[in-house]
Write a protein that holds these residues in place. Structure first.
Motif, PDB file in Angstrom:
ATOM      1  N   MET A 150      60.875  47.279  87.846  1.00 43.36           N
ATOM      2  CA  MET A 150      61.068  48.685  87.511  1.00 43.36           C
ATOM      3  C   MET A 150      61.650  48.806  86.103  1.00 43.36           C
ATOM      4  N   LYS A 151      61.060  49.680  85.289  1.00 44.10           N
ATOM      5  CA  LYS A 151      61.529  49.835  83.919  1.00 44.10           C
ATOM      6  C   LYS A 151      62.922  50.467  83.883  1.00 44.10           C
ATOM      7  N   GLU A 152      63.689  50.081  82.867  1.00 49.11           N
ATOM      8  CA  GLU A 152      65.040  50.597  82.700  1.00 49.11           C
ATOM      9  C   GLU A 152      65.116  51.464  81.443  1.00 49.11           C
ATOM     10  N   ASN A 153      66.003  52.444  81.485  1.00 46.67           N
ATOM     11  CA  ASN A 153      66.229  53.298  80.327  1.00 46.67           C
ATOM     12  C   ASN A 153      67.050  52.529  79.295  1.00 46.67           C
ATOM     13  N   ILE A 154      66.448  52.190  78.189  1.00 46.34           N
ATOM     14  CA  ILE A 154      67.113  51.354  77.195  1.00 46.34           C
ATOM     15  C   ILE A 154      68.285  52.090  76.532  1.00 46.34           C
ATOM     16  N   LEU A 155      68.274  53.417  76.598  1.00 45.83           N
ATOM     17  CA  LEU A 155      69.371  54.189  76.015  1.00 45.83           C
ATOM     18  C   LEU A 155      70.667  54.043  76.804  1.00 45.83           C
ATOM     19  N   SER A 156      70.598  53.512  78.016  1.00 41.86           N
ATOM     20  CA  SER A 156      71.796  53.341  78.840  1.00 41.86           C
ATOM     21  C   SER A 156      72.553  52.055  78.547  1.00 41.86           C
ATOM     22  N   PHE A 157      72.018  51.231  77.635  1.00 46.56           N
ATOM     23  CA  PHE A 157      72.647  49.949  77.330  1.00 46.56           C
ATOM     24  C   PHE A 157      73.496  50.058  76.070  1.00 46.56           C
ATOM     25  N   THR A 158      74.742  49.590  76.158  1.00 46.03           N
ATOM     26  CA  THR A 158      75.537  49.445  74.947  1.00 46.03           C
ATOM     27  C   THR A 158      74.966  48.292  74.129  1.00 46.03           C
ATOM     28  N   ARG A 159      75.424  48.176  72.904  1.00 47.83           N
ATOM     29  CA  ARG A 159      74.916  47.081  72.062  1.00 47.83           C
ATOM     30  C   ARG A 159      75.196  45.717  72.683  1.00 47.83           C
ATOM     31  N   ASP A 160      76.423  45.529  73.196  1.00 45.68           N
ATOM     32  CA  ASP A 160      76.773  44.243  73.799  1.00 45.68           C
ATOM     33  C   ASP A 160      75.941  43.965  75.046  1.00 45.68           C
ATOM     34  N   LYS A 176      80.781  55.113  79.419  1.00 48.98           N
ATOM     35  CA  LYS A 176      79.756  54.363  78.688  1.00 48.98           C
ATOM     36  C   LYS A 176      79.094  55.251  77.643  1.00 48.98           C
ATOM     37  N   PHE A 177      78.838  56.491  78.006  1.00 44.10           N
ATOM     38  CA  PHE A 177      78.278  57.453  77.043  1.00 44.10           C
ATOM     39  C   PHE A 177      79.176  57.576  75.819  1.00 44.10           C
ATOM     40  N   LEU A 178      80.485  57.662  76.035  1.00 44.73           N
ATOM     41  CA  LEU A 178      81.416  57.777  74.908  1.00 44.73           C
ATOM     42  C   LEU A 178      81.298  56.567  73.985  1.00 44.73           C
ATOM     43  N   GLU A 179      81.189  55.370  74.565  1.00 44.12           N
ATOM     44  CA  GLU A 179      81.030  54.164  73.747  1.00 44.12           C
ATOM     45  C   GLU A 179      79.729  54.212  72.952  1.00 44.12           C
TER      46      GLU A 179
END
Length: 344
Positions: A1-11, A170-173
């Motif tokens: 299943m594809k994941e939303n890449i915008l939900s990932f922090t850089r780390d 996570k959004f704030l980060e």
């Protein structure tokens, strides 16, 4: 299943790319930087190798939301209905223009279960939490649609942000990341109806954001009528949490106070409000409620100004919030509620 890449922090993205693609970290930096530009597909990442773009397309999607409807006010305020990528749920966001910059008020949940009587957001209850990527997706959609850069963010749209605590943090980060949207913490406001345990948790993070508390009455009896959460976390507990927050962060709190004619707008209410929040380093933001299909109405402007003058003359700093977007149903939940009713 594809994941939303915008939900990932850089780390997180570095770790995931290392795990599934065995990529060096500089490739993550390239991809991450592209996500916050005006792109909708991985093929637009021009300096990323073709094979990696193909892999990204297979494993991820860019969760920038689409504008389903937009309504522009004479004062420049723009209200959006946005469609979620995963399940076609519809949420709201608002763009507001101020002298200090352009603000976005976004949703943190689909619907809301807090049940405040003056707010249309919770009429159908809570559907689900939004992911950090879906919150980022709202900002990107607004910027793309309006061709502007958002400089201030308010988490005061549909939903209770602190009920979706982990994703909001996570959004704030993500939104603060200099390679992302690069919005300073001091330009971010989180509004809560008063989830006491989460206020303590937020205090421990010691972020230089603005915390806004939806207060709306200095009386437990009346506040419980208009805000059911008060039955669980009464005013005494809420004020203690606010004091702990201020002690930890050294940040002033804003108390949002929606003025409702005949409910919380008397001089006696003003006196009780001053007494209640006197120990707290706080500003009061007076908000004449928007007219909806309920029987609740705002006092006339002359009385709102008198209420404000009373607070200030008795030592409590207060201002009246500028009324934006009243001609386009810009109050929380109004536009989505109308859309859902028409769709039934």
């Amino acid at each position: 299943m594809k994941e939303n890449i915008l939900s990932f922090t850089r780390d997180e993205l570095k770790s995931r790319f290392k795990q599934i693609y065995n990529l060096p970290s500089y490739r993550t930096e390239q991809v991450f930087g592209w996500l916050y530009k005006d792109i909708s597909t991985f093929d637009e990442m021009l300096n990323v190798p073709k094979k990696l773009r193909e892999n990204l397309t297979q494993d991820f999607f860019i969760g920038q939301m689409s504008v389903f409807q937009s309504h522009r006010s004479h004062d420049g305020t723009e209200k959006y209905l946005l469609k979620c990528v995963q399940d076609d749920n519809v949420i709201e966001a608002v763009k507001m223009e101020y002298y200090h910059g352009i603000s976005a008020c976004i949703s943190t949940q689909v619907g809301c279960e807090m049940g405040c009587v003056f707010c249309a957001s919770g009429r159908d209850g809570l559907v689900r939490n939004l992911s950090a990527g879906e919150m980022i997706g709202q900002i990107l959609a607004i910027q793309k649609h309006a061709k502007i850069r958002i400089s201030n963010i308010v988490l005061m749209g549909a939903g209770e942000p602190l009920q979706n605590f982990e994703e909001v943090m996570k959004f704030l980060e993500l939104v603060h990341d200099p390679q992302g949207l690069n919005v300073g913490y001091r330009h971010i406001t989180i509004s809560t109806c008063g989830l006491v345990p989460e206020i303590y948790k937020l205090a421990e993070l010691n972020l230089p954001i603005t915390l806004a508390i939806s207060l709306h009455s200095p009386s437990d009896t009346e506040r419980s009528r208009i805000m059911p959460i008060n039955k669980k976390y009464p005013l005494k507990d809420l004020i203690y949490a606010c004091l702990a927050y201020i002690k930890k962060t050294k940040r002033r709190i804003t108390f949002e106070y929606a003025l409702i004619k005949g409910k919380n707008d008397s001089i006696a209410d003003a006196e009780a409000l001053i007494k209640l929040i006197k120990p707290v380093f706080a500003h009061v933001n007076l908000i004449p409620i928007n007219t909806t299909d309920t029987k609740l109405r705002a006092p006339d402007l002359q009385w709102v100004e008198k209420f404000n003058e009373y607070l200030n003359s008795h030592g409590q700093n207060a201002t009246i919030r500028r009324n934006l977007g009243s001609d386009i149903n810009a109050a929380c939940g109004q536009l989505r509620w109308q859309y859902l009713k028409k769709s039934e």
